[in-house]
Motif scaffolding. Structure first.
Motif, mmCIF file in Angstrom:
data_model
loop_
_atom_site.group_PDB
_atom_site.id
_atom_site.type_symbol
_atom_site.label_atom_id
_atom_site.label_comp_id
_atom_site.label_asym_id
_atom_site.label_seq_id
_atom_site.Cartn_x
_atom_site.Cartn_y
_atom_site.Cartn_z
ATOM 1 N N ALA A 51 0.828 -1.209 0.000
ATOM 2 C CA ALA A 51 0.000 0.000 0.000
ATOM 3 C C ALA A 51 0.865 1.262 0.000
ATOM 4 C CB ALA A 51 -0.931 -0.004 1.212
ATOM 5 N N VAL A 52 1.889 1.288 0.836
ATOM 6 C CA VAL A 52 2.740 2.477 0.903
ATOM 7 C C VAL A 52 3.523 2.649 -0.405
ATOM 8 C CG1 VAL A 52 4.671 3.564 2.128
ATOM 9 C CG2 VAL A 52 2.851 2.457 3.425
ATOM 10 N N ARG A 53 3.866 1.571 -1.062
ATOM 11 C CA ARG A 53 4.582 1.668 -2.345
ATOM 12 C C ARG A 53 3.649 2.088 -3.475
ATOM 13 N NH1 ARG A 53 8.873 -0.265 -5.879
ATOM 14 N NH2 ARG A 53 8.010 -1.454 -7.615
ATOM 15 N N ARG A 54 2.448 1.540 -3.529
ATOM 16 C CA ARG A 54 1.556 1.733 -4.682
ATOM 17 C C ARG A 54 0.381 2.682 -4.456
ATOM 18 N NH1 ARG A 54 4.382 0.457 -9.062
ATOM 19 N NH2 ARG A 54 5.369 -1.581 -8.842
ATOM 20 N N GLY A 55 0.118 3.033 -3.208
ATOM 21 C CA GLY A 55 -0.981 3.960 -2.935
ATOM 22 C C GLY A 55 -2.189 3.276 -2.318
ATOM 23 N N ALA A 56 -3.079 4.100 -1.808
ATOM 24 C CA ALA A 56 -4.231 3.597 -1.055
ATOM 25 C C ALA A 56 -5.189 2.764 -1.900
ATOM 26 C CB ALA A 56 -4.982 4.750 -0.393
ATOM 27 N N GLY A 57 -5.425 3.144 -3.134
ATOM 28 C CA GLY A 57 -6.362 2.388 -3.979
ATOM 29 C C GLY A 57 -5.918 0.948 -4.178
ATOM 30 N N TRP A 58 -4.671 0.781 -4.577
ATOM 31 C CA TRP A 58 -4.131 -0.566 -4.755
ATOM 32 C C TRP A 58 -4.034 -1.287 -3.415
ATOM 33 C CZ3 TRP A 58 -3.980 -2.840 -9.276
ATOM 34 C CH2 TRP A 58 -3.855 -2.077 -10.437
ATOM 35 N N GLY A 59 -3.663 -0.555 -2.373
ATOM 36 C CA GLY A 59 -3.542 -1.156 -1.040
ATOM 37 C C GLY A 59 -4.865 -1.669 -0.515
ATOM 38 N N ALA A 98 -2.954 2.556 4.550
ATOM 39 C CA ALA A 98 -1.533 2.848 4.771
ATOM 40 C C ALA A 98 -0.960 3.548 3.543
ATOM 41 C CB ALA A 98 -0.765 1.554 5.062
ATOM 42 N N GLY A 99 -1.551 3.288 2.397
ATOM 43 C CA GLY A 99 -1.111 3.901 1.147
ATOM 44 C C GLY A 99 -1.264 5.404 1.108
ATOM 45 N N ARG A 104 6.103 9.368 1.424
ATOM 46 C CA ARG A 104 6.537 10.110 2.622
ATOM 47 C C ARG A 104 7.812 9.494 3.188
ATOM 48 N NH1 ARG A 104 2.549 13.990 3.289
ATOM 49 N NH2 ARG A 104 0.544 13.178 2.639
ATOM 50 N N LYS A 105 8.612 10.326 3.842
ATOM 51 C CA LYS A 105 9.888 9.876 4.391
ATOM 52 C C LYS A 105 9.700 8.704 5.353
ATOM 53 C CE LYS A 105 13.985 11.402 6.818
ATOM 54 N NZ LYS A 105 14.692 12.493 7.465
ATOM 55 N N TRP A 106 8.779 8.792 6.258
ATOM 56 C CA TRP A 106 8.507 7.729 7.234
ATOM 57 C C TRP A 106 7.220 7.005 6.864
ATOM 58 C CZ3 TRP A 106 12.402 6.281 9.986
ATOM 59 C CH2 TRP A 106 13.413 7.199 10.265
ATOM 60 N N GLY A 107 7.039 6.757 5.569
ATOM 61 C CA GLY A 107 5.810 6.153 5.069
ATOM 62 C C GLY A 107 5.463 4.810 5.679
ATOM 63 N N LEU A 108 6.460 3.951 5.850
ATOM 64 C CA LEU A 108 6.150 2.611 6.373
ATOM 65 C C LEU A 108 5.661 2.633 7.823
ATOM 66 C CD1 LEU A 108 8.820 0.292 4.724
ATOM 67 C CD2 LEU A 108 6.358 0.284 4.370
ATOM 68 N N PRO A 109 6.385 3.234 8.761
ATOM 69 C CA PRO A 109 5.864 3.204 10.135
ATOM 70 C C PRO A 109 4.585 4.022 10.312
ATOM 71 C CG PRO A 109 7.933 4.438 10.049
ATOM 72 C CD PRO A 109 7.739 3.802 8.704
ATOM 73 N N VAL A 110 4.510 5.182 9.662
ATOM 74 C CA VAL A 110 3.291 5.990 9.785
ATOM 75 C C VAL A 110 2.140 5.302 9.065
ATOM 76 C CG1 VAL A 110 2.223 8.234 9.295
ATOM 77 C CG2 VAL A 110 4.596 8.136 10.085
ATOM 78 N N GLY A 111 2.423 4.730 7.890
ATOM 79 C CA GLY A 111 1.407 3.975 7.164
ATOM 80 C C GLY A 111 0.921 2.782 7.961
ATOM 81 N N ALA A 112 1.843 2.130 8.685
ATOM 82 C CA ALA A 112 1.455 1.005 9.543
ATOM 83 C C ALA A 112 0.457 1.473 10.600
ATOM 84 C CB ALA A 112 2.682 0.384 10.207
ATOM 85 N N PHE A 113 0.726 2.622 11.196
ATOM 86 C CA PHE A 113 -0.211 3.149 12.197
ATOM 87 C C PHE A 113 -1.563 3.459 11.552
ATOM 88 C CE2 PHE A 113 -2.345 6.697 14.237
ATOM 89 C CZ PHE A 113 -2.567 6.155 15.485
ATOM 90 N N VAL A 114 -1.544 4.136 10.422
ATOM 91 C CA VAL A 114 -2.788 4.519 9.741
ATOM 92 C C VAL A 114 -3.593 3.277 9.365
ATOM 93 C CG1 VAL A 114 -3.743 5.559 7.634
ATOM 94 C CG2 VAL A 114 -1.926 6.735 8.893
#
Length: 185
Positions: A51-59, A98-99, A104-114
Protein backbone atom coordinates in the motif's frame (compact mmCIF):
# COMPACT_ATOMS: atom_id res chain seq x y z
CA UNK A 1 2.93 6.91 -21.25
CA UNK A 2 2.00 4.60 -24.08
CA UNK A 3 -0.88 2.17 -23.86
CA UNK A 4 1.51 -0.81 -23.89
CA UNK A 5 3.72 0.54 -21.10
CA UNK A 6 0.62 1.51 -19.09
CA UNK A 7 -0.69 -2.03 -19.48
CA UNK A 8 2.71 -3.47 -18.50
CA UNK A 9 2.78 -1.24 -15.43
CA UNK A 10 -0.67 -2.43 -14.31
CA UNK A 11 0.31 -6.07 -14.86
CA UNK A 12 3.44 -5.49 -12.79
CA UNK A 13 1.41 -3.89 -9.98
CA UNK A 14 -1.14 -6.74 -10.05
CA UNK A 15 1.64 -9.35 -9.88
CA UNK A 16 3.33 -7.48 -7.06
CA UNK A 17 0.02 -7.24 -5.21
CA UNK A 18 -0.61 -10.95 -5.70
CA UNK A 19 2.82 -11.76 -4.27
CA UNK A 20 2.20 -9.52 -1.26
CA UNK A 21 -1.21 -11.11 -0.66
CA UNK A 22 0.41 -14.56 -0.88
CA UNK A 23 3.11 -13.48 1.60
CA UNK A 24 0.43 -12.15 3.96
CA UNK A 25 -1.51 -15.43 3.75
CA UNK A 26 1.62 -17.44 4.55
CA UNK A 27 2.46 -15.15 7.48
CA UNK A 28 -1.12 -15.45 8.78
CA UNK A 29 -0.52 -19.12 9.58
CA UNK A 30 2.22 -18.15 12.04
CA UNK A 31 0.19 -16.44 14.72
CA UNK A 32 -0.54 -16.21 18.37
CA UNK A 33 -4.26 -16.91 18.71
CA UNK A 34 -5.86 -14.58 21.19
CA UNK A 35 -9.24 -14.71 22.90
CA UNK A 36 -12.02 -16.02 20.64
CA UNK A 37 -10.96 -14.81 17.22
CA UNK A 38 -8.30 -12.11 17.39
CA UNK A 39 -4.71 -13.06 16.66
CA UNK A 40 -1.28 -11.48 16.62
CA UNK A 41 0.88 -11.97 13.52
CA UNK A 42 3.05 -10.31 10.90
CA UNK A 43 0.39 -10.80 8.20
CA UNK A 44 -0.46 -7.12 7.72
CA UNK A 45 3.13 -6.11 6.94
CA UNK A 46 3.18 -7.18 3.24
CA UNK A 47 -0.14 -5.39 2.67
CA UNK A 48 1.22 -2.25 4.37
CA UNK A 49 4.42 -2.36 2.28
CA UNK A 50 2.42 -2.79 -0.93
CA UNK A 51 0.00 0.00 0.00
CA UNK A 52 2.74 2.48 0.90
CA UNK A 53 4.58 1.67 -2.35
CA UNK A 54 1.56 1.73 -4.68
CA UNK A 55 -0.98 3.96 -2.94
CA UNK A 56 -4.23 3.60 -1.05
CA UNK A 57 -6.36 2.39 -3.98
CA UNK A 58 -4.13 -0.57 -4.76
CA UNK A 59 -3.54 -1.16 -1.04
CA UNK A 60 -7.26 -1.31 -0.24
CA UNK A 61 -7.81 -3.72 -3.14
CA UNK A 62 -4.99 -6.00 -1.95
CA UNK A 63 -6.34 -5.84 1.62
CA UNK A 64 -9.85 -6.82 0.50
CA UNK A 65 -8.45 -9.77 -1.49
CA UNK A 66 -6.28 -10.84 1.45
CA UNK A 67 -9.09 -10.52 4.00
CA UNK A 68 -11.52 -12.49 1.86
CA UNK A 69 -8.96 -15.23 1.20
CA UNK A 70 -8.00 -15.28 4.86
CA UNK A 71 -11.59 -16.07 5.78
CA UNK A 72 -11.94 -18.75 3.11
CA UNK A 73 -8.53 -20.41 3.58
CA UNK A 74 -8.19 -19.93 7.31
CA UNK A 75 -11.61 -21.23 8.31
CA UNK A 76 -12.50 -17.78 9.59
CA UNK A 77 -14.86 -17.07 12.45
CA UNK A 78 -18.06 -15.20 11.60
CA UNK A 79 -21.65 -14.99 12.80
CA UNK A 80 -23.13 -14.06 9.43
CA UNK A 81 -22.31 -12.59 6.02
CA UNK A 82 -22.05 -9.07 7.48
CA UNK A 83 -19.39 -10.16 9.95
CA UNK A 84 -17.45 -11.79 7.10
CA UNK A 85 -17.53 -8.49 5.21
CA UNK A 86 -16.64 -6.33 8.20
CA UNK A 87 -14.16 -8.55 10.04
CA UNK A 88 -12.31 -9.82 7.00
CA UNK A 89 -12.85 -8.07 3.65
CA UNK A 90 -13.40 -4.51 4.88
CA UNK A 91 -11.14 -4.67 7.93
CA UNK A 92 -8.14 -5.81 5.92
CA UNK A 93 -9.14 -3.52 3.08
CA UNK A 94 -8.83 -0.69 5.60
CA UNK A 95 -5.18 -1.68 6.15
CA UNK A 96 -4.67 -0.44 2.59
CA UNK A 97 -5.20 3.13 3.82
CA UNK A 98 -1.53 2.85 4.77
CA UNK A 99 -1.11 3.90 1.15
CA UNK A 100 -2.08 7.44 2.14
CA UNK A 101 1.56 7.66 3.28
CA UNK A 102 2.95 6.84 -0.17
CA UNK A 103 6.05 8.88 -0.94
CA UNK A 104 6.54 10.11 2.62
CA UNK A 105 9.89 9.88 4.39
CA UNK A 106 8.51 7.73 7.23
CA UNK A 107 5.81 6.15 5.07
CA UNK A 108 6.15 2.61 6.37
CA UNK A 109 5.86 3.20 10.13
CA UNK A 110 3.29 5.99 9.79
CA UNK A 111 1.41 3.97 7.16
CA UNK A 112 1.45 1.01 9.54
CA UNK A 113 -0.21 3.15 12.20
CA UNK A 114 -2.79 4.52 9.74
CA UNK A 115 -3.62 1.07 8.32
CA UNK A 116 -3.82 -0.60 11.72
CA UNK A 117 -5.96 2.18 13.16
CA UNK A 118 -8.32 1.96 10.19
CA UNK A 119 -8.59 -1.81 10.67
CA UNK A 120 -9.27 -1.31 14.38
CA UNK A 121 -12.13 1.11 13.57
CA UNK A 122 -13.78 -1.47 11.28
CA UNK A 123 -13.45 -4.21 13.91
CA UNK A 124 -14.80 -1.83 16.57
CA UNK A 125 -17.84 -1.07 14.40
CA UNK A 126 -18.35 -4.79 13.84
CA UNK A 127 -18.25 -5.36 17.59
CA UNK A 128 -20.92 -2.78 18.38
CA UNK A 129 -23.21 -3.55 15.44
CA UNK A 130 -22.93 -7.27 14.73
CA UNK A 131 -21.70 -8.92 17.90
CA UNK A 132 -23.48 -6.46 20.26
CA UNK A 133 -22.29 -8.14 23.44
CA UNK A 134 -24.74 -6.81 26.03
CA UNK A 135 -24.86 -9.46 28.72
CA UNK A 136 -22.14 -9.09 31.32
CA UNK A 137 -19.13 -10.65 29.63
CA UNK A 138 -15.52 -10.88 30.70
CA UNK A 139 -12.79 -9.63 28.40
CA UNK A 140 -9.12 -9.38 29.41
CA UNK A 141 -10.08 -9.78 33.06
CA UNK A 142 -12.76 -7.06 33.08
CA UNK A 143 -16.51 -7.77 33.21
CA UNK A 144 -18.47 -5.42 30.95
CA UNK A 145 -22.09 -5.17 29.83
CA UNK A 146 -21.74 -2.24 27.42
CA UNK A 147 -21.12 -3.32 23.79
CA UNK A 148 -19.02 -0.20 23.10
CA UNK A 149 -16.67 -0.92 25.99
CA UNK A 150 -16.57 -4.64 25.21
CA UNK A 151 -15.71 -3.97 21.56
CA UNK A 152 -13.08 -1.42 22.53
CA UNK A 153 -11.37 -3.73 25.05
CA UNK A 154 -11.64 -6.84 22.91
CA UNK A 155 -10.29 -5.25 19.75
CA UNK A 156 -7.54 -3.27 21.50
CA UNK A 157 -6.36 -6.48 23.18
CA UNK A 158 -5.05 -7.87 19.88
CA UNK A 159 -4.88 -4.80 17.63
CA UNK A 160 -2.51 -2.89 19.91
CA UNK A 161 0.17 -5.62 19.76
CA UNK A 162 -0.40 -5.97 15.99
CA UNK A 163 -0.02 -2.22 15.57
CA UNK A 164 3.19 -2.12 17.60
CA UNK A 165 4.60 -5.02 15.57
CA UNK A 166 3.68 -3.32 12.28
CA UNK A 167 5.17 0.05 13.32
CA UNK A 168 8.41 -1.54 14.55
CA UNK A 169 8.63 -3.60 11.33
CA UNK A 170 8.02 -0.40 9.35
CA UNK A 171 10.83 1.36 11.22
CA UNK A 172 13.21 -1.57 10.70
CA UNK A 173 12.34 -1.93 7.00
CA UNK A 174 12.44 1.76 6.05
CA UNK A 175 16.16 1.85 5.23
CA UNK A 176 16.48 -1.60 3.59
CA UNK A 177 13.41 -1.00 1.38
CA UNK A 178 14.24 2.62 0.50
CA UNK A 179 14.90 1.97 -3.23
CA UNK A 180 11.98 -0.46 -3.50
CA UNK A 181 9.54 2.02 -1.97
CA UNK A 182 10.72 4.73 -4.39
CA UNK A 183 10.13 2.41 -7.35
CA UNK A 184 13.83 2.15 -8.19
CA UNK A 185 13.73 -1.65 -8.20
Amino acid sequence: MSTQSSRNSKVRILCEGALMVAAAIILSYFKLQFLLAGSISFAMIPIIIFAVRRGAGWGVAAGVVYGTLKFILGAGYAWNWASILLDYSLAYGAVGFAGLCKGRKWGLPVGAFVGCFARFIVHFISGITIYKITAPTEVIGVTVANPWIYSLLYNISYMLPNTIIAIVAGLLLTAPLKKYMRGQL
